[in-house]
Design a protein around this motif. Structure first.
Motif, short mmCIF file in Angstrom:
data_model
loop_
_atom_site.label_atom_id
_atom_site.label_comp_id
_atom_site.label_asym_id
_atom_site.label_seq_id
_atom_site.Cartn_x
_atom_site.Cartn_y
_atom_site.Cartn_z
N ILE A 195 -24.36 23.71 -95.71
CA ILE A 195 -23.99 23.40 -97.08
C ILE A 195 -23.31 22.02 -97.09
N LEU A 196 -23.79 21.10 -97.90
CA LEU A 196 -23.19 19.77 -98.05
C LEU A 196 -22.33 19.77 -99.28
N THR A 197 -21.13 19.28 -99.14
CA THR A 197 -20.21 19.19 -100.26
C THR A 197 -19.86 17.71 -100.48
N MET A 198 -19.93 17.22 -101.71
CA MET A 198 -19.57 15.84 -102.04
C MET A 198 -18.09 15.79 -102.35
N TRP A 199 -17.42 14.87 -101.74
CA TRP A 199 -16.00 14.67 -102.00
C TRP A 199 -15.80 13.35 -102.69
N GLU A 200 -14.99 13.35 -103.71
CA GLU A 200 -14.65 12.10 -104.38
C GLU A 200 -13.50 11.46 -103.63
N VAL A 201 -13.65 10.19 -103.30
CA VAL A 201 -12.63 9.47 -102.54
C VAL A 201 -12.08 8.36 -103.41
N SER A 202 -10.78 8.21 -103.43
CA SER A 202 -10.17 7.11 -104.17
C SER A 202 -9.01 6.56 -103.35
N ASP A 203 -8.69 5.30 -103.64
CA ASP A 203 -7.61 4.63 -102.90
C ASP A 203 -6.85 3.78 -103.90
N ASN A 204 -5.58 4.01 -104.05
CA ASN A 204 -4.76 3.28 -105.01
C ASN A 204 -3.72 2.41 -104.33
N ASP A 205 -3.85 2.16 -103.05
CA ASP A 205 -2.88 1.32 -102.36
C ASP A 205 -3.01 -0.12 -102.83
N SER A 206 -1.91 -0.84 -102.80
CA SER A 206 -1.94 -2.26 -103.13
C SER A 206 -1.35 -3.05 -101.95
N GLU A 207 -1.78 -4.28 -101.86
CA GLU A 207 -1.29 -5.14 -100.79
C GLU A 207 -1.12 -6.54 -101.34
N THR A 208 -0.02 -7.17 -100.99
CA THR A 208 0.23 -8.53 -101.41
C THR A 208 -0.05 -9.46 -100.24
N ILE A 209 -0.88 -10.45 -100.49
CA ILE A 209 -1.20 -11.44 -99.46
C ILE A 209 -0.68 -12.78 -99.93
N THR A 210 0.13 -13.42 -99.13
CA THR A 210 0.66 -14.73 -99.46
C THR A 210 -0.26 -15.79 -98.86
N ALA A 211 -0.85 -16.58 -99.73
CA ALA A 211 -1.76 -17.63 -99.28
C ALA A 211 -0.96 -18.84 -98.81
#
Length: 86
Positions: A2-18
């Motif tokens: 049996i194959l089950t579909m999982w919804e994946v989400s990512d709400n992490d944020s990252e600050t990059i200093t240029a």
């Protein structure tokens, strides 16, 4: 099986200093309006400034002003022939 579909989400944020590097290169060139093959007193000299952005940021409203050169000076005791520099 049996194959089950999982919804994946990512709400992490990252600050990059240029790393910014604002730089310019200025090249000043001269063109001499001479009636003969030599540059001498009385010839008209036209100066041109070329400005290059050599950094990694956009520069706006760049102005070049030359304050120390007035366009006049003391008499030059020698002349320079064009053939010496071509």
């Amino acid at each position: 099986m049996i194959l089950t579909m999982w919804e994946v989400s990512d709400n992490d944020s990252e600050t990059i200093t240029a790393i910014t590097d604002a730089r310019i290169a200025i090249i000043k060139t001269a063109t001499v309006d001479s009636e003969d093959d030599c540059y001498d007193t009385g010839d008209e000299v036209t100066y041109t400034f070329t400005v290059y952005n050599t950094g990694n940021v956009t520069l706006e409203n760049v102005n070049v002003s030359e304050f120390h050169f007035t366009g006049s000076g003391t008499h030059v005791s020698y002349y320079i022939c064009k053939q010496q520099h071509e």
